[in-house]
Design an enzyme around this catalytic site. Structure first.
Site, PDB file in Angstrom:
ATOM      1  N   ALA A  66       1.529  -1.276   8.422  1.00  0.00           N
ATOM      2  CA  ALA A  66       1.014  -2.568   8.866  1.00  0.00           C
ATOM      3  C   ALA A  66      -0.462  -2.590   8.486  1.00  0.00           C
ATOM      4  O   ALA A  66      -1.073  -1.539   8.264  1.00  0.00           O
ATOM      5  CB  ALA A  66       1.198  -2.715  10.358  1.00  0.00           C
ATOM      6  N   GLY A 111       4.563   0.975   9.418  1.00  0.00           N
ATOM      7  CA  GLY A 111       5.431  -0.193   9.254  1.00  0.00           C
ATOM      8  C   GLY A 111       6.229  -0.154   7.959  1.00  0.00           C
ATOM      9  O   GLY A 111       7.297  -0.757   7.871  1.00  0.00           O
ATOM     10  N   GLU A 114       9.181   1.945   8.737  1.00  0.00           N
ATOM     11  CA  GLU A 114      10.023   1.153   9.654  1.00  0.00           C
ATOM     12  C   GLU A 114      10.793   0.072   8.875  1.00  0.00           C
ATOM     13  O   GLU A 114      11.966  -0.197   9.150  1.00  0.00           O
ATOM     14  CB  GLU A 114       9.151   0.529  10.745  1.00  0.00           C
ATOM     15  CG  GLU A 114       8.570   1.596  11.679  1.00  0.00           C
ATOM     16  CD  GLU A 114       7.554   1.048  12.652  1.00  0.00           C
ATOM     17  OE1 GLU A 114       6.560   0.434  12.185  1.00  0.00           O
ATOM     18  OE2 GLU A 114       7.736   1.234  13.867  1.00  0.00           O
ATOM     19  N   GLU A 134       1.012   6.550  13.147  1.00  0.00           N
ATOM     20  CA  GLU A 134       0.365   5.690  14.152  1.00  0.00           C
ATOM     21  C   GLU A 134      -0.463   6.464  15.164  1.00  0.00           C
ATOM     22  O   GLU A 134      -1.524   6.001  15.590  1.00  0.00           O
ATOM     23  CB  GLU A 134       1.424   4.843  14.894  1.00  0.00           C
ATOM     24  CG  GLU A 134       1.951   3.657  14.107  1.00  0.00           C
ATOM     25  CD  GLU A 134       3.081   3.993  13.154  1.00  0.00           C
ATOM     26  OE1 GLU A 134       3.319   5.175  12.877  1.00  0.00           O
ATOM     27  OE2 GLU A 134       3.734   3.045  12.676  1.00  0.00           O
TER      28      GLU A 134
HETATM   29  N1  CO8 Z   1      -3.627  -1.481   5.993  1.00  0.00           N
HETATM   30  C1  CO8 Z   1      -4.607  -2.124   5.319  1.00  0.00           C
HETATM   31  N2  CO8 Z   1      -5.110  -1.715   4.133  1.00  0.00           N
HETATM   32  C2  CO8 Z   1      -4.577  -0.576   3.608  1.00  0.00           C
HETATM   33  C3  CO8 Z   1      -3.550   0.144   4.254  1.00  0.00           C
HETATM   34  C4  CO8 Z   1      -3.060  -0.361   5.502  1.00  0.00           C
HETATM   35  N3  CO8 Z   1      -2.048   0.234   6.176  1.00  0.00           N
HETATM   36  N4  CO8 Z   1      -3.249   1.232   3.499  1.00  0.00           N
HETATM   37  C5  CO8 Z   1      -4.065   1.166   2.428  1.00  0.00           C
HETATM   38  N5  CO8 Z   1      -4.859   0.092   2.485  1.00  0.00           N
HETATM   39  C6  CO8 Z   1      -5.891  -0.345   1.518  1.00  0.00           C
HETATM   40  C7  CO8 Z   1      -7.127   0.536   1.611  1.00  0.00           C
HETATM   41  O1  CO8 Z   1      -7.975   0.092   2.662  1.00  0.00           O
HETATM   42  C8  CO8 Z   1      -7.729   0.335   0.237  1.00  0.00           C
HETATM   43  O2  CO8 Z   1      -8.380  -0.931   0.217  1.00  0.00           O
HETATM   44  P1  CO8 Z   1      -9.945  -1.031  -0.308  1.00  0.00           P
HETATM   45  O3  CO8 Z   1      -9.864  -0.603  -1.753  1.00  0.00           O
HETATM   46  O4  CO8 Z   1     -10.272  -2.464  -0.107  1.00  0.00           O
HETATM   47  O5  CO8 Z   1     -10.713  -0.086   0.534  1.00  0.00           O
HETATM   48  C9  CO8 Z   1      -6.506   0.207  -0.671  1.00  0.00           C
HETATM   49  O6  CO8 Z   1      -5.418  -0.136   0.197  1.00  0.00           O
HETATM   50  C10 CO8 Z   1      -6.165   1.488  -1.385  1.00  0.00           C
HETATM   51  O7  CO8 Z   1      -6.049   2.531  -0.422  1.00  0.00           O
HETATM   52  P2  CO8 Z   1      -6.828   3.932  -0.499  1.00  0.00           P
HETATM   53  O8  CO8 Z   1      -8.094   3.764  -1.279  1.00  0.00           O
HETATM   54  O9  CO8 Z   1      -6.958   4.466   0.890  1.00  0.00           O
HETATM   55  O10 CO8 Z   1      -5.795   4.787  -1.371  1.00  0.00           O
HETATM   56  P3  CO8 Z   1      -5.631   6.374  -1.335  1.00  0.00           P
HETATM   57  O11 CO8 Z   1      -4.757   6.715  -2.490  1.00  0.00           O
HETATM   58  O12 CO8 Z   1      -6.949   7.050  -1.245  1.00  0.00           O
HETATM   59  O13 CO8 Z   1      -4.828   6.678   0.031  1.00  0.00           O
HETATM   60  C11 CO8 Z   1      -3.140   6.316   1.712  1.00  0.00           C
HETATM   61  C12 CO8 Z   1      -3.525   6.189   0.215  1.00  0.00           C
HETATM   62  C13 CO8 Z   1      -3.015   7.793   2.099  1.00  0.00           C
HETATM   63  C14 CO8 Z   1      -1.782   5.623   1.884  1.00  0.00           C
HETATM   64  C15 CO8 Z   1      -4.226   5.646   2.580  1.00  0.00           C
HETATM   65  O14 CO8 Z   1      -4.467   4.338   2.072  1.00  0.00           O
HETATM   66  C16 CO8 Z   1      -3.855   5.512   4.012  1.00  0.00           C
HETATM   67  O15 CO8 Z   1      -3.934   6.491   4.764  1.00  0.00           O
HETATM   68  N6  CO8 Z   1      -3.485   4.303   4.455  1.00  0.00           N
HETATM   69  C17 CO8 Z   1      -3.112   4.034   5.818  1.00  0.00           C
HETATM   70  C18 CO8 Z   1      -1.755   4.576   6.116  1.00  0.00           C
HETATM   71  C19 CO8 Z   1      -1.367   4.336   7.555  1.00  0.00           C
HETATM   72  O16 CO8 Z   1      -1.966   4.887   8.474  1.00  0.00           O
HETATM   73  N7  CO8 Z   1      -0.347   3.509   7.752  1.00  0.00           N
HETATM   74  C20 CO8 Z   1       0.181   3.229   9.060  1.00  0.00           C
HETATM   75  C21 CO8 Z   1      -0.517   2.025   9.616  1.00  0.00           C
HETATM   76  S1  CO8 Z   1      -0.090   1.764  11.298  1.00  0.00           S
HETATM   77  C22 CO8 Z   1       1.369   0.954  11.265  1.00  0.00           C
HETATM   78  O17 CO8 Z   1       1.929   0.651  10.234  1.00  0.00           O
HETATM   79  C23 CO8 Z   1       2.050   0.651  12.569  1.00  0.00           C
HETATM   80  C24 CO8 Z   1       1.673  -0.632  13.122  1.00  0.00           C
HETATM   81  C25 CO8 Z   1       0.231  -0.634  13.469  1.00  0.00           C
HETATM   82  C26 CO8 Z   1      -0.228  -1.968  13.991  1.00  0.00           C
HETATM   83  C27 CO8 Z   1      -1.206  -2.619  13.032  1.00  0.00           C
HETATM   84  C28 CO8 Z   1      -1.790  -3.838  13.669  1.00  0.00           C
HETATM   85  C29 CO8 Z   1      -2.103  -4.952  12.765  1.00  0.00           C
END
Ligand code: CO8
Length: 260
Positions: A66, A111, A114, A134
């Site tokens: 998400a 998400g 999921e 999460e």
């Molecule tokens: N949400 C928003 N933006 C994201 C997300 C995300 N989940 N994942 C990646 N992005 C964005 C990054 O911010 C980045 O944007 P920018 O260039 O503008 O900074 C772009 O995508 C590329 O990402 P990275 O530079 O971080 O790429 P890497 O190769 O370095 O890393 C990862 C890849 C490991 C996947 C890393 O992006 C990461 O850890 N992302 C988050 C993963 C995560 O924690 N997902 C679970 C989210 S929680 C959830 O899904 C449950 C519901 C939560 C409720 C949310 C309420 C709205």
């Protein structure tokens, strides 16, 4: 229908739906969820498709979760509504009248995992990564992750995945039974297309009834599940597809199923 965050193509009654937010690794914001909801509402009311493949744009992510950037705006009061909105959309996917294959080409986190679990089954690239991170954000899965993961892999492993928040490989996910098949990245699309083509040749009605027997039966006792199976089996017997399937076998020809 015109969508900004989804791309849809169909050929030979197989649809491919791609979540398209490449700059955010296809993260699910309110617009993606709303468009997914509209897409599946339309599909669930009427479709000529036999199978749908759901995937993410690019080669890095299926869906990275998400949209974390929207997290700050959610509080105790809006939390329930936020969770239930996503749960409803994902339930519409699970209730889809045709099989939905999750083609997981990269990160399927939070998400994203999921979403993949709401599909019929997951085919993964060997580069795919799975996790429910999460708890690292101080929250818990809210689009069905705590419920569907234990149904896929059992309670103990689900608790481990959820409590560690770690990211796991495609092979580990396959060993647990979360992923049906792992293939080299270049073959992911072809593999999903082959499976979709096999499904498309079968009776759409029988496929639908059989999926219902498995999905709904999973939540029942074995005795209730057997009763459900017998009921659905009887429904198949009143269908044109059953007549066509049996006649085609006797006449040594390919069946032409209509789904009726
Ligand atoms: N949400 C928003 N933006 C994201 C997300 C995300 N989940 N994942 C990646 N992005 C964005 C990054 O911010 C980045 O944007 P920018 O260039 O503008 O900074 C772009 O995508 C590329 O990402 P990275 O530079 O971080 O790429 P890497 O190769 O370095 O890393 C990862 C890849 C490991 C996947 C890393 O992006 C990461 O850890 N992302 C988050 C993963 C995560 O924690 N997902 C679970 C989210 S929680 C959830 O899904 C449950 C519901 C939560 C409720 C949310 C309420 C709205």
């Amino acid at each position: 229908m015109n969508f900004e965050t989804l791309k849809f193509e169909a050929k030979d009654q197989i649809g491919v739906l791609t979540i398209f937010r490449p700059k955010a690794l296809n993260a699910l914001n309110a617009q993606v969820l709303s468009e997914l909801g509209q897409f599946f509402e339309a599909l669930n009311s009427k479709t000529d498709l036999r199978c749908l493949i759901l995937t993410g744009s690019g080669d890095k992510a299926f869906v990275a979760g998400a949209d974390i950037k929207a997290l700050a705006a959610i509080d105790r009061n809006s939390g329930t509504e936020f969770a239930q909105k996503g749960q409803q959309v994902f339930q519409a996917i699970e209730d889809s009248p045709i099989p939905v294959i999750a083609a997981v080409n990269g990160f399927a986190l939070g998400g994203g995992l999921e979403l993949a679990m709401a599909c019929d089954f997951i085919i993964a690239s060997e580069k795919a990564k799975f996790g429910l991170p999460e708890v690292s954000l101080g929250i818990i899965p809210c689009y069905g992750g705590t419920q569907r993961l234990s149904r896929y892999i059992g309670k103990a492993k689900a608790r481990m995945v959820i409590a560690t928040g770690e990211i796991y490989s495609a092979q580990e996910a396959k060993d647990w039974g979360l992923v049906a098949e792992v293939v080299v990245a270049e073959k992911l699309q072809e593999k999903c297309m082959d499976i979709a083509a096999a499904i498309s040749k079968r009776s759409p009605l029988a496929v639908r009834l059989a999926r219902r027997a498995v999905t709904d039966g999973f939540e029942l006792s074995q005795a209730e599940g057997l009763y459900l199976e017998a009921e659905l089996f009887a429904q198949a017997f009143s269908s044109e597809d059953k007549t066509e399937g049996v006649n085609a076998f006797i006449e040594k020809r390919e069946p032409k199923f209509t789904g009726k």
